[in-house]
Design an enzyme around this catalytic site. Structure first.
Site: not given
Length: 356
Positions: A94, A125, A208
């Site tokens: 992402h 992911d 992230s």
């Protein structure tokens, strides 16, 4: 009577806390020991232990932070971890989104490097990008064994939260083995990921793809998302973050670097396309099979479009997310009982799961 007992229980921890504080201050319990000597020993030990822990933090940060980079896509900002000395960087799918090229800033330099996407695997992911030119001194991180991660161990989260590059937060491993579904809105991939590491270390936008690191300097996970608190609207719930375990990260990254794609996901699949259906009270009541993959697990078991799946094993299925979470607990090749309805009649069939 019940209220009295409750008050006593509540007071006991406080009494113990007061007693402990007194002992640290050098109080005697009447055993004949020298109060001054006991207090001096305890007070000397506490700063020494604190200094040792601080030294551990500083060493880990010095060793690992140079391996954590900031990744700038066209619209999104995230983090990544240097995977090898050839310029491969692992991050979240992402973070890269639909982009193919990126700007990367390392911890030791303000100069932007350019990088190109190798492959993204949204189902887990994860993604790998590669620096177009490997700068001098690029240092690969060391990845740990996820099976040895223990609840309570101290961890550091490294990344670029809110664009603040080379930031470090501290916490503990709060739980292991969590299955978490991330939303597809707000930039998420919609993936359901098993065996995630839960941590109290702060995970904010920009973290992230960064590193969750133990005190031995090993990356034990890739911070991916934080829990949301419905009472805060879109705000995150403080102290509840999740990281993809290092063992899954290395499994996926190794395949991408070697083959340019994921060839062995380890993720179980029914081989269907489905959607959530509701009952007469508009409550989620199962997953309707929209399409069956030819030769897939469901097809071989006789499941057809129009069937409504209500159970996998003993786990009730009400939504497409609950189906994904149930499958995340299984492995390709496992045999599970799938309960479904067809034309109002309930049926049950054993399905040998395929691979996603």
């Amino acid at each position: 009577m019940d209220a009295s007992r409750t008050r006593v229980r509540l007071c006991l921890p406080l009494a113990a806390l007061v007693c402990s504080a007194a002992l640290i201050a050098g109080c005697s319990s009447g055993s004949g020991s020298s109060p001054a000597q006991d207090g001096t020993t305890t007070q000397a030990a506490a700063p020494a232990a604190a200094n040792d822990l601080q030294d551990d933090y500083l060493k880990v940060i010095k060793d690992v932070l140079p391996s954590v980079v900031q990744i700038q896509a066209r619209a999104d900002l995230g983090s990544g971890v240097v995977y090898d000395d050839k310029g491969h960087i692992v991050t979240n799918a992402h973070v890269v989104g639909d982009e193919k090229t990126f700007k990367v800033t390392t911890a030791n330099s303000e100069d932007e490097q350019t990088a190109t996407l190798v492959h993204a695997y949204p189902e887990q992911d994860l993604a790998v990008i590669k620096l177009d030119k490997v700068p001098d001194g690029l240092k690969a991180a060391s990845f740990g064994d996820s099976s040895k991660v223990q609840v309570g161990q101290i961890v550091l989260a490294m990344g670029s939260p809110l664009g603040l590059s080379s930031s470090v937060t501290q916490g503990i491993v709060s739980a292991t083995g969590r299955t978490v579904s991330e939303g597809s809105s707000g930039g998420g991939t919609g993936a359901t990921i098993a065996n995630m590491v839960q941590t109290s270390a702060a995970i904010n936008p920009g973290n992230s793809g960064g590193a969750l690191v133990d005190l031995d300097g090993r990356v034990i996970g890739i911070p991916t998302l934080a829990a949301t608190d419905p009472t805060l609207g879109a705000g995150t719930a403080p102290g509840i973050g999740f990281a993809i375990p290092a063992s899954m990260v290395t499994k996926v990254a190794d395949q991408i670097i070697k083959d340019g794609k994921v060839t062995d996901s380890g993720r179980a699949a029914l081989g269907i396309t489905g959607r959530t259906v509701v009952d007469d009270d508009y409550q989620a009541a199962g997953v309707a099979v929209v399409e069956v993959k030819s030769g897939g697990a469901a097809d071989k078991a006789g499941i057809e479009p129009g069937d409504i799946i209500t159970k996998v094993g003993d786990t009730g299925i009400t939504t497409i997310t609950s189906l994904a979470e149930a499958l995340a607990a299984e492995k390709p090749g496992d045999k599970v009982a799938v309960t479904y309805t067809r034309g109002g009649t309930e049926k049950r069939v054993d399905v040998t799961l395929g691979e996603q």
